[in-house]
Design a protein around this motif. Structure first.
Motif, PDB file in Angstrom:
ATOM      1  N   TRP A  79       4.394  -1.139   3.872  1.00  0.00           N
ATOM      2  CA  TRP A  79       3.793   0.152   3.572  1.00  0.00           C
ATOM      3  C   TRP A  79       4.574   1.201   4.325  1.00  0.00           C
ATOM      4  O   TRP A  79       5.353   0.887   5.218  1.00  0.00           O
ATOM      5  CB  TRP A  79       2.311   0.182   3.917  1.00  0.00           C
ATOM      6  N   SER A  80       4.382   2.446   3.939  1.00  0.00           N
ATOM      7  CA  SER A  80       5.105   3.551   4.573  1.00  0.00           C
ATOM      8  C   SER A  80       4.134   4.387   5.393  1.00  0.00           C
ATOM      9  O   SER A  80       3.241   5.037   4.836  1.00  0.00           O
ATOM     10  CB  SER A  80       5.787   4.418   3.510  1.00  0.00           C
ATOM     11  N   HIS A  81       4.329   4.358   6.703  1.00  0.00           N
ATOM     12  CA  HIS A  81       3.463   5.125   7.601  1.00  0.00           C
ATOM     13  C   HIS A  81       3.479   6.609   7.228  1.00  0.00           C
ATOM     14  O   HIS A  81       2.442   7.243   7.185  1.00  0.00           O
ATOM     15  CB  HIS A  81       3.918   4.969   9.056  1.00  0.00           C
ATOM     16  N   SER A  82       4.673   7.137   6.979  1.00  0.00           N
ATOM     17  CA  SER A  82       4.804   8.571   6.729  1.00  0.00           C
ATOM     18  C   SER A  82       4.086   9.008   5.462  1.00  0.00           C
ATOM     19  O   SER A  82       3.634  10.143   5.367  1.00  0.00           O
ATOM     20  CB  SER A  82       6.283   8.962   6.645  1.00  0.00           C
ATOM     21  N   ALA A  83       3.961   8.117   4.473  1.00  0.00           N
ATOM     22  CA  ALA A  83       3.276   8.458   3.228  1.00  0.00           C
ATOM     23  C   ALA A  83       1.811   8.028   3.254  1.00  0.00           C
ATOM     24  O   ALA A  83       1.049   8.385   2.371  1.00  0.00           O
ATOM     25  CB  ALA A  83       3.978   7.795   2.047  1.00  0.00           C
ATOM     26  N   GLY A  84       1.441   7.244   4.236  1.00  0.00           N
ATOM     27  CA  GLY A  84       0.066   6.788   4.339  1.00  0.00           C
ATOM     28  C   GLY A  84      -0.307   5.752   3.295  1.00  0.00           C
ATOM     29  O   GLY A  84      -1.467   5.617   2.926  1.00  0.00           O
ATOM     30  N   GLY A  85       0.690   5.007   2.815  1.00  0.00           N
ATOM     31  CA  GLY A  85       0.401   3.988   1.814  1.00  0.00           C
ATOM     32  C   GLY A  85       1.663   3.356   1.268  1.00  0.00           C
ATOM     33  O   GLY A  85       2.703   3.328   1.923  1.00  0.00           O
ATOM     34  N   ILE A  86       1.581   2.887   0.049  1.00  0.00           N
ATOM     35  CA  ILE A  86       2.664   2.145  -0.595  1.00  0.00           C
ATOM     36  C   ILE A  86       3.527   3.106  -1.405  1.00  0.00           C
ATOM     37  O   ILE A  86       3.009   3.907  -2.186  1.00  0.00           O
ATOM     38  CB  ILE A  86       2.085   1.044  -1.503  1.00  0.00           C
ATOM     39  N   THR A  87       4.836   3.010  -1.207  1.00  0.00           N
ATOM     40  CA  THR A  87       5.802   3.843  -1.925  1.00  0.00           C
ATOM     41  C   THR A  87       6.771   2.950  -2.697  1.00  0.00           C
ATOM     42  O   THR A  87       6.761   1.726  -2.540  1.00  0.00           O
ATOM     43  CB  THR A  87       6.608   4.718  -0.953  1.00  0.00           C
ATOM     44  N   SER A  88       7.630   3.578  -3.483  1.00  0.00           N
ATOM     45  CA  SER A  88       8.645   2.810  -4.213  1.00  0.00           C
ATOM     46  C   SER A  88       9.581   2.088  -3.246  1.00  0.00           C
ATOM     47  O   SER A  88      10.098   1.014  -3.566  1.00  0.00           O
ATOM     48  CB  SER A  88       9.425   3.716  -5.162  1.00  0.00           C
ATOM     49  N   ASN A  89       9.790   2.630  -2.073  1.00  0.00           N
ATOM     50  CA  ASN A  89      10.614   1.970  -1.062  1.00  0.00           C
ATOM     51  C   ASN A  89       9.983   0.634  -0.646  1.00  0.00           C
ATOM     52  O   ASN A  89      10.682  -0.367  -0.475  1.00  0.00           O
ATOM     53  CB  ASN A  89      10.805   2.886   0.151  1.00  0.00           C
ATOM     54  N   GLY A 124      -7.780  -2.004   5.163  1.00  0.00           N
ATOM     55  CA  GLY A 124      -7.635  -1.217   6.388  1.00  0.00           C
ATOM     56  C   GLY A 124      -7.529   0.263   6.098  1.00  0.00           C
ATOM     57  O   GLY A 124      -7.873   0.739   5.012  1.00  0.00           O
ATOM     58  N   ASP A 125      -7.013   0.989   7.063  1.00  0.00           N
ATOM     59  CA  ASP A 125      -6.856   2.436   6.922  1.00  0.00           C
ATOM     60  C   ASP A 125      -5.772   2.807   5.917  1.00  0.00           C
ATOM     61  O   ASP A 125      -5.846   3.873   5.300  1.00  0.00           O
ATOM     62  CB  ASP A 125      -6.499   3.064   8.271  1.00  0.00           C
ATOM     63  N   THR A 126      -4.768   1.951   5.780  1.00  0.00           N
ATOM     64  CA  THR A 126      -3.625   2.268   4.940  1.00  0.00           C
ATOM     65  C   THR A 126      -3.351   1.122   3.976  1.00  0.00           C
ATOM     66  O   THR A 126      -3.162  -0.018   4.413  1.00  0.00           O
ATOM     67  CB  THR A 126      -2.369   2.493   5.828  1.00  0.00           C
ATOM     68  N   PRO A 127      -3.335   1.383   2.663  1.00  0.00           N
ATOM     69  CA  PRO A 127      -3.006   0.319   1.717  1.00  0.00           C
ATOM     70  C   PRO A 127      -1.607  -0.225   1.979  1.00  0.00           C
ATOM     71  O   PRO A 127      -0.705   0.503   2.390  1.00  0.00           O
ATOM     72  CB  PRO A 127      -3.063   1.013   0.352  1.00  0.00           C
ATOM     73  N   ARG A 128      -1.447  -1.519   1.721  1.00  0.00           N
ATOM     74  CA  ARG A 128      -0.144  -2.152   1.938  1.00  0.00           C
ATOM     75  C   ARG A 128       0.063  -3.275   0.943  1.00  0.00           C
ATOM     76  O   ARG A 128      -0.891  -3.839   0.424  1.00  0.00           O
ATOM     77  CB  ARG A 128      -0.023  -2.659   3.361  1.00  0.00           C
ATOM     78  N   LEU A 129       1.330  -3.604   0.690  1.00  0.00           N
ATOM     79  CA  LEU A 129       1.687  -4.775  -0.095  1.00  0.00           C
ATOM     80  C   LEU A 129       1.774  -5.947   0.853  1.00  0.00           C
ATOM     81  O   LEU A 129       2.419  -5.845   1.905  1.00  0.00           O
ATOM     82  CB  LEU A 129       3.057  -4.585  -0.762  1.00  0.00           C
TER      83      LEU A 129
END
Length: 106
Positions: free
Chosen positions: A81-91, A32-37
């Motif tokens: 995933w983190s909307h604000s970062a536009g992808g996957i973060t350590s959080n 999709g538009d934003t990578p996610r776990l």
């Protein structure tokens, strides 16, 4: 005034490779538009899947970080995933680990 980088905090490709080694049952979905776990969890029935979903929801609320959860008979899919970062973060990685602990405890 500079705008904040919308990708700040997003894991690098090499970091994502390490995440996939550390969390082999999770996939990085970049379709999709934003990578996610993402991971799909299997259960014996709807009630168990629902209880798991509620437990993940409680952890998400406590962390103020909310996943996409898809629930059906005997399965729950969780996407972080983190909307604000536009992808996957350590959080997101930490929340995926917490989700695994919830699943193991059930």
């Amino acid at each position: 005034m500079d705008k904040a980088d919308p990708k700040a905090g997003q894991l690098s490709p090499s970091e994502l490779e390490q995440v996939q080694k550390d969390l082999p049952e999770w996939e990085v979905d970049s379709s999709g538009d934003t990578p996610r776990l993402t991971r799909t969890f299997s259960f014996r029935n709807f009630a168990e899947a629902l209880a798991f979903t509620n437990s993940v929801g409680e952890a998400a609320e406590a962390a103020d970080h909310h996943p996409l959860i898809s629930l059906t008979w005997g399965e729950a899919r969780v996407d972080w995933w983190s909307h604000s970062a536009g992808g996957i973060t350590s959080n997101d990685v930490g929340m995926a680990q917490a989700t695994d602990r919830i699943f193991s405890a059930d």
